[in-house]
Design an enzyme around this catalytic site. Structure first.
Site, PDB file in Angstrom:
ATOM      1  N   GLU A 367      37.668  12.367  49.802  1.00 44.85           N
ATOM      2  CA  GLU A 367      37.658  11.542  48.573  1.00 44.85           C
ATOM      3  C   GLU A 367      36.437  11.943  47.694  1.00 44.85           C
ATOM      4  O   GLU A 367      35.349  11.454  48.340  1.00 44.85           O
ATOM      5  CB  GLU A 367      37.994  10.321  49.255  1.00 44.85           C
ATOM      6  CG  GLU A 367      38.094   9.664  47.843  1.00 44.85           C
ATOM      7  CD  GLU A 367      38.407   8.002  48.048  1.00 44.85           C
ATOM      8  OE1 GLU A 367      39.676   7.716  47.706  1.00 44.85           O
ATOM      9  OE2 GLU A 367      37.670   7.475  48.637  1.00 44.85           O
ATOM     10  N   GLN A 368      36.406  12.595  46.796  1.00 41.26           N
ATOM     11  CA  GLN A 368      35.407  12.752  45.895  1.00 41.26           C
ATOM     12  C   GLN A 368      35.984  12.808  44.433  1.00 41.26           C
ATOM     13  O   GLN A 368      36.747  12.889  44.151  1.00 41.26           O
ATOM     14  CB  GLN A 368      34.778  14.236  46.048  1.00 41.26           C
ATOM     15  CG  GLN A 368      35.504  15.382  45.470  1.00 41.26           C
ATOM     16  CD  GLN A 368      35.278  16.877  45.980  1.00 41.26           C
ATOM     17  OE1 GLN A 368      35.603  17.300  46.974  1.00 41.26           O
ATOM     18  NE2 GLN A 368      34.057  17.144  45.296  1.00 41.26           N
TER      19      GLN A 368
END
Length: 539
Positions: A367-368
């Site tokens: 998750e970025q």
């Protein structure tokens, strides 16, 4: 007829699958780890294309969190059976090493814009699936077969089995109908029927500079399949100076007036190192049927840079500057994608600009907060204005030119350990397999702890330079050295040969490695194509 210069879909648009419905053409291309999954473009004339949908756009259809770089959605196949659209695709969970985890799915829709159904799981025996609708109404599922026991290559041929749409599963006999040629790495199968022949189009040679389209035919769908007299109907493998390289993985379409065209992936290398910074793009070639009932590429088998089509391309649109204002009434513009997650509300919001919620590092596979658009020109300018108040070195946000976790350039607003705000360039240059930053970093530039900052980058062929200006300053100032932008390419994408499949992006990102969800605010994002002397392939 006017000449149109290839590619017809510039920038990262690989593995094209084309279908015509009446006088509408649609091309589906791979998106790999970029979300939403699959790009579908529409055209009336084969020359001018518009992105109309990304059909895999919700969690029940696609969740790629944890997928490594260049995994995710591979080689979609788009077809129409007279009543609805069918889209077949793979969500690759692992590709490196001996094993490949390759679940294949089918989704359907009555209209190309959707809504598209939840996926039906089909099998995991290999990748590059396709669906063939036979004249008798039966449907046939094909994919390449993966065999981890083979050394050094695990491509074991093209597998065929009937698909029962009522039961929503494969039924009956399964058989390997084609083992490929000595070029090896046979994949990307598509079946067609004409004049009593079944034609099998495949991709071979890997997706780098040995790539090719192979054609075979049989009177029986189960084979045996005989090879085309040319063996490879399209390839640049023996023509190292051809304008279009890495040509292969194609699909056929007939026009209403009886012409046949092949769409295929290709690459346009720059520098003496032959690096394709725009990734694998979609090109088109005119084809014709010979008296022997074999298909031939006009002026082939080497692909042509310029092709006769029924209409000219809109060059003004191609070269237009695009300033994205992030209008909350329209949401995120369709040019942008993000990475892996089906929960975009956790990473961004469009609220009088674009608000990014700092998540994991720019190199995360989970998750970025990174929102970006494709690089579609060899030279361009990008610019944004950021509001961000970091308190330590684990907060950073800014402007990036990005290929994957192993290859990126990133101008960040961050802070030192005492909380003094500064500008710092982070780079990860061809760092496979470690994924480490290139050290030592360029010296940071201290800036005031308050105020907006304008961040910019300029790419001219292989050269990248970052720039910045503080709030109220009239002009930009250069920061850091000139970097080699050509490493943002498949050839340097952090994997071994045939292992990197996407293309360069440019966009904005934010990280909060403290886990406090610090937010960064961006007023706009500007992308300005630039005509440059080194860009001999640009349209």
């Amino acid at each position: 007829m006017p000449l149109v210069r290839n590619p017809i879909l510039p920038g990262f648009n690989a593995d094209p699958s084309i279908v015509r419905v009446a006088d509408d053409y649609y091309i589906a291309t791979s998106t790999f780890e970029w979300y939403p999954g699959v790009q579908i473009h529409h055209s009336k004339d084969l020359a001018n294309w518009d992105l109309v949908t990304r059909p895999l756009n919700r969690k029940s259809q696609l969740d790629m969190r944890g997928n490594p770089d260049s995994c995710g959605v591979w080689a979609p196949c788009l077809t129409y059976d007279g009543g609805k659209f069918w889209l077949v695709y793979t969500d690759v969970k692992r590709k490196d090493g001996s094993f490949k985890d390759t679940p294949n799915y089918i989704v359907t829709a009555d209209r190309i814009e959707g809504p598209w159904s939840d996926p039906i799981y089909v099998n995991s025996s290999g990748f590059d699936p396709s669906l063939f609708h036979d004249e008798d109404g039966r449907k046939w599922f094909l994919n390449m077969l993966q065999d981890h026991r083979r050394r050094p290559k695990a491509f074991a041929g093209i597998r065929l089995q009937e698909y029962d749409p009522a039961a929503e599963k494969l039924v009956g006999e399964t058989k390997t109908i084609f083992y490929g040629t000595d070029l090896d790495l046979v994949e990307g199968p598509h079946l067609y029927k004409r004049n009593g022949w079944y034609y099998l189009l495949t991709a071979e040679g890997g997706t780098a500079y040995e790539h090719a389209c192979t054609l075979a035919r049989s009177r029986n769908i189960w084979g045996p399949y005989e090879l085309h007299p040319q063996k490879y109907i399209l390839t640049s493998k023996d023509s190292p100076f051809a304008s279009l390289q890495r040509a292969g993985h194609g699909d056929l379409v007939d026009t209403p007036d009886g012409k046949t065209y092949l769409v295929h992936l290709t690459g346009r290398p720059i520098t003496q190192a032959r690096r394709c910074v725009l990734g694998r793009e979609t090109a088109i070639q005119e084809a014709y049927w010979g008296d022997d009932d074999w298909l031939y590429i006009k002026n082939g088998p080497v692909p042509s840079l310029d092709v006769e089509l029924s209409a000219k391309r809109d060059e003004n649109s191609y070269w237009a500057e695009r300033c994205y204002k992030f209008d909350s009434t329209e949401g995120l513009h369709k040019d942008f994608q993000w990475l892996r997650t089906p929960e975009p509300e956790r990473i961004f919001a469009v609220k009088n600009g674009l608000q990014l919620t700092g998540r994991e590092s720019i190199g995360s596979w989970v998750e970025q907060a990174l929102v970006a658009r494709r690089q579609t020109h060899f030279s361009y300018d990008a610019e944004t204005v950021i509001s961000f108040c970091p308190t330590d070195e684990r907060h950073f946000a800014g402007l990036t030119a990005y290929y994957c976790r192993y290859n990126f350039f990133y101008l960040t607003v961050t802070a030192d350990a005492r909380g003094q705000r500064e500008l710092l360039i982070l780079t990860s240059e061809a760092s496979w397999p470690e994924g480490s930053l290139k050290l030592p970093l360029a010296d940071p530039v201290q800036i005031p702890n308050e105020g907006k900052v304008k961040l910019a980058l300029m790419i001219r062929g292989r050269e990248l330079q970052f720039w910045y200006a503080l709030e109220g300053e009239p002009s930009l100032k250069a920061i850091g050295p000139v970097y080699d932008a050509s490493i943002l390419s498949d050839e340097c994408g952090g994997h071994q040969a045939h292992g990197s499949f996407t293309g360069a992006f440019t966009g904005i990102a934010a990280s909060d490695l403290n886990g406090t969800e610090k937010k960064a605010f961006f007023d706009y994002f500007l992308y300005r194509p630039v005509k440059h002397d080194s860009d001999r392939y640009d349209v």
